[in-house]
Write a protein that holds these residues in place. Structure first.
Motif, PDB file in Angstrom:
ATOM      1  N   CYS A 121       1.318   3.225  -9.299  1.00 28.16           N
ATOM      2  CA  CYS A 121       2.575   3.036  -8.833  1.00 28.16           C
ATOM      3  C   CYS A 121       3.369   1.690  -9.281  1.00 28.16           C
ATOM      4  O   CYS A 121       2.877   0.816  -8.936  1.00 28.16           O
ATOM      5  N   CYS A 129       5.455  -2.625  -2.433  1.00 29.33           N
ATOM      6  CA  CYS A 129       5.694  -1.584  -1.442  1.00 29.33           C
ATOM      7  C   CYS A 129       4.954  -1.742  -0.049  1.00 29.33           C
ATOM      8  O   CYS A 129       3.864  -2.243  -0.176  1.00 29.33           O
ATOM      9  N   HIS A 149       4.220  -0.538  -6.344  1.00 23.86           N
ATOM     10  CA  HIS A 149       3.173  -0.793  -5.444  1.00 23.86           C
ATOM     11  C   HIS A 149       2.951  -2.455  -5.165  1.00 23.86           C
ATOM     12  O   HIS A 149       2.888  -2.634  -3.811  1.00 23.86           O
ATOM     13  N   GLN A 197       4.426   0.491   1.995  1.00 22.87           N
ATOM     14  CA  GLN A 197       3.683   1.815   2.647  1.00 22.87           C
ATOM     15  C   GLN A 197       2.414   2.208   1.512  1.00 22.87           C
ATOM     16  O   GLN A 197       2.195   3.125   1.650  1.00 22.87           O
ATOM     17  N   CYS A 212      -2.662   3.962  -4.632  1.00 22.71           N
ATOM     18  CA  CYS A 212      -1.300   3.526  -5.355  1.00 22.71           C
ATOM     19  C   CYS A 212      -1.482   2.467  -6.414  1.00 22.71           C
ATOM     20  O   CYS A 212      -0.825   2.471  -7.147  1.00 22.71           O
ATOM     21  N   CYS A 250       6.260   9.665  -5.623  1.00 25.14           N
ATOM     22  CA  CYS A 250       5.377   8.870  -4.581  1.00 25.14           C
ATOM     23  C   CYS A 250       4.242   9.489  -4.076  1.00 25.14           C
ATOM     24  O   CYS A 250       4.236  10.930  -3.729  1.00 25.14           O
ATOM     25  N   TRP A 251       3.037   8.735  -3.823  1.00 28.55           N
ATOM     26  CA  TRP A 251       1.977   9.599  -3.224  1.00 28.55           C
ATOM     27  C   TRP A 251       1.953   9.779  -1.909  1.00 28.55           C
ATOM     28  O   TRP A 251       1.293  10.605  -1.294  1.00 28.55           O
ATOM     29  N   HIS A 300      11.820   7.858  -1.051  1.00 28.01           N
ATOM     30  CA  HIS A 300      10.923   6.985  -1.950  1.00 28.01           C
ATOM     31  C   HIS A 300      11.100   5.444  -1.064  1.00 28.01           C
ATOM     32  O   HIS A 300      12.211   5.254  -0.830  1.00 28.01           O
TER      33      HIS A 300
HETATM   34  S1  SF4 Z   1       3.316   5.812  -4.618  1.00 28.39           S
HETATM   35 FE1  SF4 Z   1       4.647   5.596  -3.072  1.00 28.39          FE
HETATM   36  S2  SF4 Z   1       3.590   4.707  -1.099  1.00 28.39           S
HETATM   37 FE2  SF4 Z   1       2.444   4.149  -3.070  1.00 28.39          FE
HETATM   38  S3  SF4 Z   1       2.982   2.320  -3.710  1.00 28.39           S
HETATM   39 FE3  SF4 Z   1       4.077   3.648  -4.695  1.00 28.39          FE
HETATM   40  S4  SF4 Z   1       5.958   4.075  -3.607  1.00 28.39           S
HETATM   41 FE4  SF4 Z   1       4.564   3.029  -2.506  1.00 28.39          FE
END
Ligand code: SF4
Ligand code: ATP
Ligand code: MG
Length: 338
Positions: A300, A306, A303, A308, A314, A333-334, A262
């Motif tokens: 998420c 993040c 996000h 990524q 997300c 996580c996506w 993650h």
């Molecule tokens: S789902 Fe994964 S890649 Fe997307 S914002 Fe959350 S932690 Fe980051």
């Protein structure tokens, strides 16, 4: 044959506080499995819901807080009898069953020993009372067991120390007395919430070593809450990483440290010096603030911080905790799965 079913399984736990200012979603999806005789760590930044998760297990959440949904499956296996599964989330905090489990089958030690040791009673009185609450023994037998327990946790001259008050003991000795108190009923699970942060490094190491020794003697599991990833690396078999009330990753310790999946776990690993490992260069603080628990971000929860994140996904849809194929680790996580 060894019983392979987990001792404790927390599934989709949500614990909220209903304040005038709004709802604090302190725990918003905790999934944690504690196998028998194992040590499981819970890590995450301050305020991510570690203590509230621990309090939820023992039904210690007070109003205006409550367990909103989810299961806390506790498996008790009587000496001779079929295994019984109890959902602790459904028990009333003051019910007979919950009082039996709390302190008897599941014990908790706190960061500051004075939270659980009463200043106005001797150490001995507190331990004998705890023993007699859960076991049918005479006062003299309970006292004898208390002395043995104090001896077991490394308190010198326990026959004399048993009659001292907590304030007469040093910090490390107090922590030992508290461990003696929590373990006096031979619990199957010990929840330790930052049990050593108030102690100096040498005493910290001794207390952790003691907990692991006692774990072996008593065939008990430990749920260890800590900020210290070095402690996790040295003591835990499995780790659950929490972010803003959610478990975002769960894995065995080696996999988590060797290959964190993650993005939050990866950031956490980069931000914290790990004891015993050579410093792998500069430490990166995780960018951005932990969002306000009243206003969780859409999608998420990680996000906004993040690096990524996938735009349009997300920030819109919340990922589920998914088991990675062919492993017993899970990630929310996506970047993994559909
Ligand atoms: S789902 Fe994964 S890649 Fe997307 S914002 Fe959350 S932690 Fe980051
Ligand atoms: N009694 C309460 N009333 C309202 N909000 C609460 C209460 N207890 C905890 N919270 C909130 O719930 C969230 C989770 O808190 P918790 O104490 O579980 O964090 P933690 O991960 O244990 O943090 P730390 O590492 O600092 O101990 C925080 O936002 C906190 O402010
Ligand atoms: Mg806490």
């Amino acid at each position: 044959m060894e019983n392979q079913t987990p001792l404790l399984e927390i599934k989709g736990l949500k614990t909220y506080f209903f304040l005038d200012e709004g709802i604090v979603k302190a725990v918003e999806g905790a999934d944690i499995t504690v196998p028998r005789k194992s040590t499981v760590g819970i890590v995450g930044e301050s305020g991510c819901g570690k203590t509230v998760t621990a309090y939820s297990i023992l039904q210690l959440i007070e109003r205006p807080g409550r367990i909103e949904s989810g299961q806390i499956l506790w498996r008790r296996a009587p000496e001779n009898g079929p295994e019984e599964v109890i959902d602790l989330a459904t028990l009333k905090p003051n019910s007979r069953a919950m009082r039996q489990i709390r302190g008897g089958e599941i014990a908790m030690i706190f960061q500051e020993p004075l939270t659980s040791l009463s200043p106005v009673h001797t150490v001995g009185d507190q331990i004998t009372e705890a023993i007699r609450l859960h076991r049918p023994v005479s006062a003299a037998e309970a006292r004898e067991q208390a002395i043995q327990m104090l001896h077991r946790v490394g308190i010198p001259k326990p026959e004399q120390r048993i009659d001292t008050y907590p304030f007469q003991l040093s910090g490390g000795m107090r922590q030992r007395a508290m461990i003696a108190l929590s373990l006096s009923c031979h619990p199957k699970l010990l929840i330790a919430d930052e049990p050593t942060t108030a102690l100096d490094v040498t005493t910290q190491a001794q207390i952790l070593e003691l907990m692991l020794e006692l774990q072996n003697d008593f065939d008990m599991s430990i749920l260890l809450i800590t900020h210290n990833l070095g402690v996790v690396a040295e003591t835990c078999d499995r780790v659950a990483v929490m972010y803003l009330g959610e478990v975002v990753e769960q894995a065995d310790t080696a996999s988590l440290f060797n290959e964190p999946k993650h993005p939050y776990t990866q950031a956490l690993m980069r931000s914290i010096p790990i004891l015993g490992q050579r410093n792998r260069g500069r430490l990166d603080p995780i960018k951005g603030m932990v969002p306000d628990p009243y206003n969780r971000p859409k999608g998420c929860a990680f996000h906004p911080r993040c690096t990524q994140r996938i735009a349009g996904l997300c920030d819109q849809k919340s990922p589920l905790l998914q088991t990675l194929p062919g492993s017993d680790r899970a990630v929310r996580c996506w970047l993994y799965g559909e």
